[in-house]
Design an enzyme around this catalytic site. Structure first.
Site, PDB file in Angstrom:
ATOM      1  CG  HIS A 117      -2.002  -0.998   1.197  1.00  0.00           C
ATOM      2  ND1 HIS A 117      -3.332  -0.695   1.360  1.00  0.00           N
ATOM      3  CD2 HIS A 117      -1.962  -2.342   1.005  1.00  0.00           C
ATOM      4  CE1 HIS A 117      -4.065  -1.794   1.289  1.00  0.00           C
ATOM      5  NE2 HIS A 117      -3.241  -2.812   1.084  1.00  0.00           N
ATOM      6  CG  ASN A 193       0.445 -12.859   4.260  1.00  0.00           C
ATOM      7  OD1 ASN A 193      -0.359 -13.658   3.794  1.00  0.00           O
ATOM      8  ND2 ASN A 193       1.735 -13.106   4.313  1.00  0.00           N
ATOM      9  CB  ALA A 194       0.095  -6.867   6.193  1.00  0.00           C
ATOM     10  NE  ARG A 202       9.930 -11.939  28.414  1.00  0.00           N
ATOM     11  CZ  ARG A 202      10.859 -12.688  27.814  1.00  0.00           C
ATOM     12  NH1 ARG A 202      10.861 -14.004  27.970  1.00  0.00           N
ATOM     13  NH2 ARG A 202      11.779 -12.132  27.032  1.00  0.00           N
ATOM     14  CG  ASP A 223       0.336 -17.805  -2.317  1.00  0.00           C
ATOM     15  OD1 ASP A 223       0.707 -17.981  -1.135  1.00  0.00           O
ATOM     16  OD2 ASP A 223       0.469 -16.718  -2.910  1.00  0.00           O
ATOM     17  CG  ASP A 248      -4.639 -10.333  -1.441  1.00  0.00           C
ATOM     18  OD1 ASP A 248      -5.368  -9.410  -1.848  1.00  0.00           O
ATOM     19  OD2 ASP A 248      -3.563 -10.134  -0.846  1.00  0.00           O
ATOM     20  N   GLY A 288      -0.136  -9.366  -3.444  1.00  0.00           N
ATOM     21  CA  GLY A 288      -1.349 -10.123  -3.691  1.00  0.00           C
ATOM     22  C   GLY A 288      -0.948 -11.384  -4.425  1.00  0.00           C
TER      23      GLY A 288
END
Length: 346
Positions: A117, A193-194, A202, A223, A248, A288
């Site tokens: 992004h 992911n992300a 901890r 994938d 995605d 993606g």
């Protein structure tokens, strides 16, 4: 011979006669539901959604067994966001039941977990954004968010108004993630992911809060590139029927000859369509996927120990349950190795 997978059909089955009486084994399954589609077959939504693009994508994904999909708009300028919502609303009127709404993946996310992004467009959720979201509440399928991008009062208003929120592109701690889950958030975007995972034994983070939840449905990109298969298998064991297969998908997905579509634009960057490494920018950041839902199902069975029933459930039933969709109009006939034979409207 035709084996029924996750289906309850009360219709005339004359259309299935040739498969029932065949010496070859086939599966009958609900058509699939992909909850995150950024593009397909050379069509991309990252620069804005139009009814024409959605028509093209709907036709293409159906060829791969997907009868319902949620188009995704990544982090964009406010003008593009509003224009995309208008176009999605128009498409939903023209083609009821094909698209439950638009997925807003940003701009209300964490810059540290932005992935592909555009970081310059990521921002905090404002009162103007609230007006827009409430105006288009019938058109928004869900929003991928980072809790830190929202004031507490805005989060509560959105949840009270029935706006579906999904935890993703987030650096939230376990405590912060758990708080929004307890408030009513019940979806997570592209698990692992992300998404912040524990830094040590901890410090559990958002990932662990999702895996520890009994209420959150989580999508995952199966994938072998976005998530290692052993981790998919762990998520399968922990989340069970709340794990959702998604693609995605980018515009490279569904392209029959990848050698004729070696690069494309996404998020203002050149993305390379590589059969081995997937869709990445020049810095090897994944943008993606290029897989179809049929690819995801086959990967899930072959590499994660899923049964055909479990794979179809994750691709067709779990997403419908997550979005409270009860209608099932389309079905697919599959070979034993999960290749599409036919899409049926019965």
């Amino acid at each position: 011979m035709l084996k029924n997978l996750c289906c309850e059909i009360q219709h005339d089955l004359e259309a299935l006669k040739e498969y029932v009486e065949s010496d070859t084994n086939y599966y009958l399954a609900p058509a699939f539901f992909d909850i995150q589609v950024n593009g397909y077959n050379k069509v991309s939504l990252d620069d804005g959604v139009t009814t024409e693009k959605l028509e093209q994508i709907a036709e293409s994904v159906l060829e791969d067994g997907v009868s319902v999909f949620i188009p995704t708009l990544i982090t964009s300028e406010p003008r593009v966001l509003i224009e995309s919502l208008r176009a999605t609303r128009e498409f939903m009127k023209l083609y009821p039941g094909v698209v439950p709404g638009l997925h807003l993946e940003g701009p209300f996310i964490c810059e540290e977990k932005k992935g592909i992004h555009n970081g310059n467009l990521i921002r905090k959720f404002s009162s103007d954004d609230l007006k827009t979201v409430l105006e288009y509440s019938d058109t928004i399928a869900y929003m991928t968010i980072d809790p830190s991008a929202f004031d507490e009062v805005f989060l509560q208003i959105l949840l009270n108004q029935g706006i579906k929120l999904s935890l993703g592109h987030t650096n939230a701690s376990y405590t912060d993630a758990r708080r929004v889950i307890d408030q009513g958030l019940n979806l997570a975007s592209h698990l692992y992911n992300a998404m912040a995972g524990m830094k040590d034994a901890r410090q559990p983070m958002a990932l662990e809060a999702i895996l520890d939840s009994k209420s959150v449905y989580a999508s995952i990109i199966c994938d072998g590139l976005h998530v290692a298969y052993p981790l998919v298998n762990i998520a399968k064991k922990l989340l069970g029927e709340k794990l959702i297969l998604t693609t995605d998908a980018l515009s490279a997905a569904g392209v029959k000859n990848a050698s004729q579509f070696i690069s494309f634009k996404f998020a203002g960057k050149t993305i390379y369509n590589d059969l081995v490494h997937g869709c990445t920018d020049e810095h090897d950041v994944l943008a993606g996927s290029r897989i179809t839902m049929l690819d995801a199902i086959r990967n899930y069975i072959k590499n994660c120990g899923a049964t055909p029933e479990e794979a179809v459930y994750a691709a067709a039933i779990a997403p419908r349950k997550a979005f409270n969709i009860t209608e099932q109009r389309d079905y697919v006939v599959l070979t034993e190795d999960m290749k599409l034979v036919k899409v049926l409207d019965i």
